[in-house]
Structure formats: structure tokens, C-alpha cells
Scaffold this motif. Structure first.
Motif, PDB file in Angstrom:
ATOM      1  N   LEU A   2      47.882 -74.957  11.566  1.00  0.00           N
ATOM      2  CA  LEU A   2      47.974 -74.307  10.260  1.00  0.00           C
ATOM      3  C   LEU A   2      46.582 -74.057   9.695  1.00  0.00           C
ATOM      4  O   LEU A   2      45.718 -74.931   9.710  1.00  0.00           O
ATOM      5  N   ASN A   3      46.361 -72.856   9.175  1.00  0.00           N
ATOM      6  CA  ASN A   3      45.102 -72.521   8.516  1.00  0.00           C
ATOM      7  C   ASN A   3      45.170 -73.014   7.077  1.00  0.00           C
ATOM      8  O   ASN A   3      45.631 -72.308   6.179  1.00  0.00           O
ATOM      9  N   TRP A   4      44.717 -74.251   6.891  1.00  0.00           N
ATOM     10  CA  TRP A   4      44.861 -74.879   5.580  1.00  0.00           C
ATOM     11  C   TRP A   4      44.132 -74.101   4.490  1.00  0.00           C
ATOM     12  O   TRP A   4      44.609 -74.005   3.365  1.00  0.00           O
ATOM     13  N   GLU A   5      42.978 -73.559   4.803  1.00  0.00           N
ATOM     14  CA  GLU A   5      42.201 -72.859   3.784  1.00  0.00           C
ATOM     15  C   GLU A   5      42.961 -71.678   3.209  1.00  0.00           C
ATOM     16  O   GLU A   5      42.792 -71.316   2.043  1.00  0.00           O
ATOM     17  N   SER A   6      43.810 -71.055   4.007  1.00  0.00           N
ATOM     18  CA  SER A   6      44.577 -69.900   3.525  1.00  0.00           C
ATOM     19  C   SER A   6      45.749 -70.320   2.646  1.00  0.00           C
ATOM     20  O   SER A   6      46.326 -69.489   1.934  1.00  0.00           O
ATOM     21  N   ILE A   7      46.101 -71.607   2.680  1.00  0.00           N
ATOM     22  CA  ILE A   7      47.244 -72.118   1.934  1.00  0.00           C
ATOM     23  C   ILE A   7      46.809 -72.777   0.628  1.00  0.00           C
ATOM     24  O   ILE A   7      47.529 -72.751  -0.374  1.00  0.00           O
ATOM     25  N   PHE A   8      45.619 -73.363   0.623  1.00  0.00           N
ATOM     26  CA  PHE A   8      45.160 -74.043  -0.585  1.00  0.00           C
ATOM     27  C   PHE A   8      45.137 -73.091  -1.770  1.00  0.00           C
ATOM     28  O   PHE A   8      44.818 -71.903  -1.637  1.00  0.00           O
ATOM     29  N   ALA A   9      45.461 -73.617  -2.962  1.00  0.00           N
ATOM     30  CA  ALA A   9      45.362 -72.822  -4.189  1.00  0.00           C
ATOM     31  C   ALA A   9      43.910 -72.416  -4.423  1.00  0.00           C
ATOM     32  O   ALA A   9      42.977 -73.090  -3.988  1.00  0.00           O
ATOM     33  N   THR A  10      43.718 -71.306  -5.114  1.00  0.00           N
ATOM     34  CA  THR A  10      42.369 -70.812  -5.362  1.00  0.00           C
ATOM     35  C   THR A  10      41.528 -71.846  -6.103  1.00  0.00           C
ATOM     36  O   THR A  10      40.313 -71.912  -5.906  1.00  0.00           O
ATOM     37  N   SER A  13      38.872 -74.228  -4.363  1.00  0.00           N
ATOM     38  CA  SER A  13      37.511 -73.828  -4.011  1.00  0.00           C
ATOM     39  C   SER A  13      36.500 -74.323  -5.026  1.00  0.00           C
ATOM     40  O   SER A  13      35.298 -74.379  -4.753  1.00  0.00           O
ATOM     41  N   ARG A  14      36.973 -74.697  -6.233  1.00  0.00           N
ATOM     42  CA  ARG A  14      36.071 -75.196  -7.282  1.00  0.00           C
ATOM     43  C   ARG A  14      35.885 -76.709  -7.191  1.00  0.00           C
ATOM     44  O   ARG A  14      35.123 -77.276  -7.959  1.00  0.00           O
ATOM     45  N   MET A  15      36.599 -77.359  -6.286  1.00  0.00           N
ATOM     46  CA  MET A  15      36.515 -78.805  -6.155  1.00  0.00           C
ATOM     47  C   MET A  15      35.390 -79.165  -5.198  1.00  0.00           C
ATOM     48  O   MET A  15      35.412 -78.785  -4.028  1.00  0.00           O
ATOM     49  N   LYS A  16      34.391 -79.860  -5.728  1.00  0.00           N
ATOM     50  CA  LYS A  16      33.224 -80.228  -4.940  1.00  0.00           C
ATOM     51  C   LYS A  16      33.113 -81.744  -4.848  1.00  0.00           C
ATOM     52  O   LYS A  16      33.493 -82.469  -5.764  1.00  0.00           O
ATOM     53  N   ALA A  17      32.549 -82.206  -3.742  1.00  0.00           N
ATOM     54  CA  ALA A  17      32.306 -83.641  -3.601  1.00  0.00           C
ATOM     55  C   ALA A  17      31.264 -84.077  -4.617  1.00  0.00           C
ATOM     56  O   ALA A  17      30.300 -83.366  -4.892  1.00  0.00           O
ATOM     57  N   SER A  18      31.460 -85.234  -5.186  1.00  0.00           N
ATOM     58  CA  SER A  18      30.504 -85.772  -6.143  1.00  0.00           C
ATOM     59  C   SER A  18      29.274 -86.282  -5.411  1.00  0.00           C
ATOM     60  O   SER A  18      29.375 -87.147  -4.537  1.00  0.00           O
ATOM     61  N   GLU A  19      28.112 -85.748  -5.792  1.00  0.00           N
ATOM     62  CA  GLU A  19      26.869 -86.240  -5.190  1.00  0.00           C
ATOM     63  C   GLU A  19      26.677 -87.718  -5.488  1.00  0.00           C
ATOM     64  O   GLU A  19      26.146 -88.472  -4.677  1.00  0.00           O
ATOM     65  N   ILE A  20      27.125 -88.141  -6.656  1.00  0.00           N
ATOM     66  CA  ILE A  20      26.966 -89.534  -7.040  1.00  0.00           C
ATOM     67  C   ILE A  20      27.846 -90.435  -6.181  1.00  0.00           C
ATOM     68  O   ILE A  20      27.410 -91.483  -5.698  1.00  0.00           O
ATOM     69  N   ARG A  21      29.100 -90.027  -5.979  1.00  0.00           N
ATOM     70  CA  ARG A  21      29.992 -90.851  -5.169  1.00  0.00           C
ATOM     71  C   ARG A  21      29.466 -90.986  -3.744  1.00  0.00           C
ATOM     72  O   ARG A  21      29.586 -92.039  -3.111  1.00  0.00           O
ATOM     73  N   GLU A  22      28.867 -89.906  -3.228  1.00  0.00           N
ATOM     74  CA  GLU A  22      28.285 -89.978  -1.893  1.00  0.00           C
ATOM     75  C   GLU A  22      27.083 -90.924  -1.869  1.00  0.00           C
ATOM     76  O   GLU A  22      26.904 -91.693  -0.930  1.00  0.00           O
TER      77      GLU A  22
END
Length: 408
Positions: A2-10, A13-22
């Protein structure tokens, strides 16, 4: 596959990993001096008090209620205690003005969901709390700069939001010892934010996560208190106060709260019912017991330690930083904000620092909604002792000085 990227809600794309959590992963490396995580020192948690509170719950008749489903508004005795605390801050509140969340971060997420439609505009400070941007990003907003000391007209905000395809929906800020800068908005600035919100007819989201952590100077009334002084009734107020026990008692229990007008609370309760039903009942009960028995004493203990570390970091910065580097001098909280000479890139500096100086910090760009602030960085002093602070700042100062010499 399954092409997950084509299924995810738009919105995904605005959800980014937290630099602090990393960066928090670096805390496990013994060779790294970390000023990165804005987390409380676990040595200051009231462990014995919590052990006693949980033991009492499990040893008495309250255990059945503690382990059962509960009301979405939150544990009533805790809400009653919080209503008294808010009243002491100049915010006369009743239990119906208090809503318990799973940490104040959940409150920000709910408020973003409640107010933001795609292309609406949220007013935030430059820089602002990264977690707020992460919470709001999922609802696909635009951002505009909130400057409590500026003179931008309401019409300018309205026009900019319209040009971006939506409306201005709220102003968000942390007025006391803000994450990431450690700065505090003065009383006049808070009044100006209220004036702007009234002219735009929008809510103010007041993030008060660090409000209890004042070490110097006179306390300034919360924005919600200033508004109630104007209008007389919390249920007519547009300010929404978000509080947390994470910085005073313990973050792992995930207990925060929202204090606001009843119409807002009722909507948040509906959202809670649809999301996770209610916050952990047993954790709320334990927080309530510990807070009732010794909240002020716990805060005083935290103040003594963090004030000492704040002073140590400011002294080390004065001692080791080269000319051209500036920093904030916070009256409380957990952070010092450092501004480097123009042309310096905080992210590049971090990569070099981890490799050679073995010092971690958070590059400032992550806290700017427009991606600016590349020559800034955040240092946290909450989990560092005197030796770590002096040595870490010395190494960082040497690294910055060397980079400035190369650039010249």
C-alpha cells in the motif's frame, strides 16, 4: 504494498518530528553535556509524597473509582483545588471553569482543533513554543507574528489573513518565562494583546506552563486576570488559560488543565469524550493529594535549585562567550536564549558541537513559524549541575569563537 503517502490526510504533511524530542536521546550518552531538553530535574520530583498518595488510594475504598471510567471534565476535588488556585491568581473561577487535560499539550491540541480551519491564521510570537506549532500544524493554519510590543494595526492582521485564504482565529503566547526565550511579557504588553484581541474579536490562548517558576522580580497578573479586571466575569472572558503540573510536580503523570469561560469548557469536554474519554483518574487523584498537602513547599524547593542553576549559566555565559553573542536574562523558567552573530547557523553549530565539543542544545530555527532565527539557540539549565554548566558553556564559547574567527 500500500502506498501510505497517497492515503494519509493532507494534514499529515504538516506533522514534523520534534527536534527537541530527538535531542533528548542524547541524554543517554555519558559523553554529552546536554542543555537541550527543557525537562524538569527528576531529583526534584516529590517521589515519597507520590508513593504515599498511591499507597493510600490502593489501600482504601477510593481504589475502585481510581481504576474505573470517570467523567470527562476531570476529577472534581482536583478541579476544586485548581479553582481556588486560579482565584488566588486574580482569576475567580468555579469548578465549571476548569477542565483537566492529559498535560497542557493536549489542551493546545484541542484548542487548535476547536478554532482552526485550513488556511485560518494563528497569531504567535516569533519565536514561539515548538510544541504549540506542532499541535496547531495538524489543522493546516497559516501563521502571523504576534508582537506584544509592536504597533501593527488590527486591519493589517485581518487583511493578511484574508489574503492567505482565511480568518485570524486566535492569539497564542506564553507570557511568563517563555519557552524558548525565557522572556516575560510586561503588564503593558499583556494589556496590548487584550486590546488587539478585542479589536479582532478573537480568543487569547495563554500558555502558563512556567507561571509558577518565578525566581526574581514582581509577579505580573496573568492575562486572564487582567481581562477579568476589565470585564468582571470569567464567563465573558476571551482568554483561555492553559496550566500544567509538569514543571512543578511531575511530567510523567500527564496532568494539565484549562481554565476558561464555561462555553469553551463545554466544547472541550465534548472533544475529550471523542478522543480519550478522560485523563487518568488515578493520576489525577494522586496529583490532587500531593498538591493539597504541599504544593507551595514543592514549588519553593524547585525555585531554590533552578534559580541557582540559572545564575550559574548566566555567569558562565558572561565569562566564556565571545563579543557579539547576546543572551536573555530570565527572571524564571528553565531557558536562556542565545543570539549569535548574523551568518551563524545554529543547526550547523549543533552538528559541530556534538562531534567536537560534546555539548547539546536546541537550534533556534525550530521555534520560528517562518523558519527564520537560524542564528539563535536555546539553552536549558534545569538538569545541569554547576560543573556541567561551567564546562559546557566554556566548550560552546570556544566553538563559537573559533567559528567566528574562521568566518572573519
Amino acid at each position: 504494498m500500500l502506498n501510505w503517502e497517497s492515503i494519509f490526510a493532507t494534514r499529515s504533511s504538516r506533522m514534523k518530528a520534534s527536534e527537541i524530542r530527538e535531542l533528548l536521546k542524547l541524554l543517554d550518552r555519558p559523553d554529552i553535556i546536554s542543555f537541550a531538553g527543557g525537562i524538569p530535574d527528576p531529583e526534584l520530583f516529590p517521589q515519597a509524597e507520590f508513593a504515599e498518595a498511591y499507597a493510600e488510594i490502593f489501600g482504601g475504598p477510593a481504589v475502585s473509582a481510581a481504576l474505573q471510567y470517570s467523567v470527562s471534565e476531570g476529577y472534581r476535588p482536583l478541579r476544586e483545588w485548581l479553582a481556588k488556585q486560579m482565584t488566588a491568581l486574580g482569576i475567580p473561577a468555579t469548578v465549571d471553569n476548569i477542565f483537566i487535560t492529559s498535560g497542557s499539550q493536549q489542551g493546545l491540541d484541542y484548542l487548535g482543533k476547536l478554532f482552526l480551519s485550513p488556511k485560518d491564521t494563528a497569531l504567535v510570537t516569533w519565536p514561539t513554543y515548538l510544541g504549540a506549532l506542532q499541535a496547531f500544524n495538524a489543522y493546516e493554519p497559516n501563521y502571523d507574528q504576534l508582537n506584544p510590543g509592536g504597533n501593527r494595526t488590527p486591519q493589517a492582521y485581518i487583511q493578511a489573513a484574508a489574503d492567505a485564504g482565511g480568518r485570524v482565529k486566535f492569539a497564542y503566547l506564553s507570557a511568563d518565562f517563555a519557552n524558548p526565550t525565557g522572556e516575560t511579557v510586561d503588564r503593558a504588553g499583556r494589556e496590548r494583546v487584550l486590546d488587539l484581541a478585542e479589536e479582532l474579536d478573537i480568543p487569547v490562548i495563554e500558555d502558563a506552563a512556567y507561571q509558577s517558576l518565578r525566581y526574581d522580580g514582581e509577579a505580573i497578573p496573568p492575562i486572564l486576570a487582567l481581562e477579568i479586571a476589565r470585564i468582571g466575569d470569567i464567563n465573558n472572558a476571551r482568554t483561555i488559560y492553559c496550566g500544567s503540573f509538569s514543571k512543578t510536580l511531575a511530567p510523567g503523570l500527564r496532568v494539565g488543565w484549562v481554565c476558561a469561560a464555561e462555553p469553551v469548557i463545554r466544547k472541550l469536554v465534548l472533544m475529550k469524550q471523542a478522543a480519550d474519554l478522560h485523563s487518568s483518574t488515578i493520576n489525577q487523584m494522586a496529583i490532587c493529594a500531593v498538591a493539597e498537602r504541599g504544593f507551595d513547599e514543592q514549588v519553593a524547593k524547585v525555585h531554590k535549585v533552578y534559580k541557582h542553576r540559572r545564575n550559574a549559566m548566566l555567569a558562565a555565559l558572561e565569562k566564556y562567550m565571545p563579543a557579539g553573542v547576546t543572551w536573555t536574562k530570565p527572571e524564571g523558567g528553565m531557558f536562556v536564549w542565545v543570539t549569535l552573530p548574523k551568518g551563524t547557523d545554529g543547526a550547523e553549530l549543533l552538528a559541530k558541537s556534538i562531534q567536537s565539543a560534546k555539548v547539546a542544545f536546541v537550534p533556534g530555527r525550530a521555534f520560528f513559524a517562518d523558519g527564520s532565527g537560524e542564528n539563535t539557540l536555546r539553552l536549558s539549565f534545569s538538569c545541569a549541575n554547576d560543573k556541567m554548566i561551567d564546562e559546557g558553556v566554556r566548550r560552546l564559547g570556544d566553538l563559537i569563537r573559533g567559528g567566528m574567527a574562521e568566518a572573519a
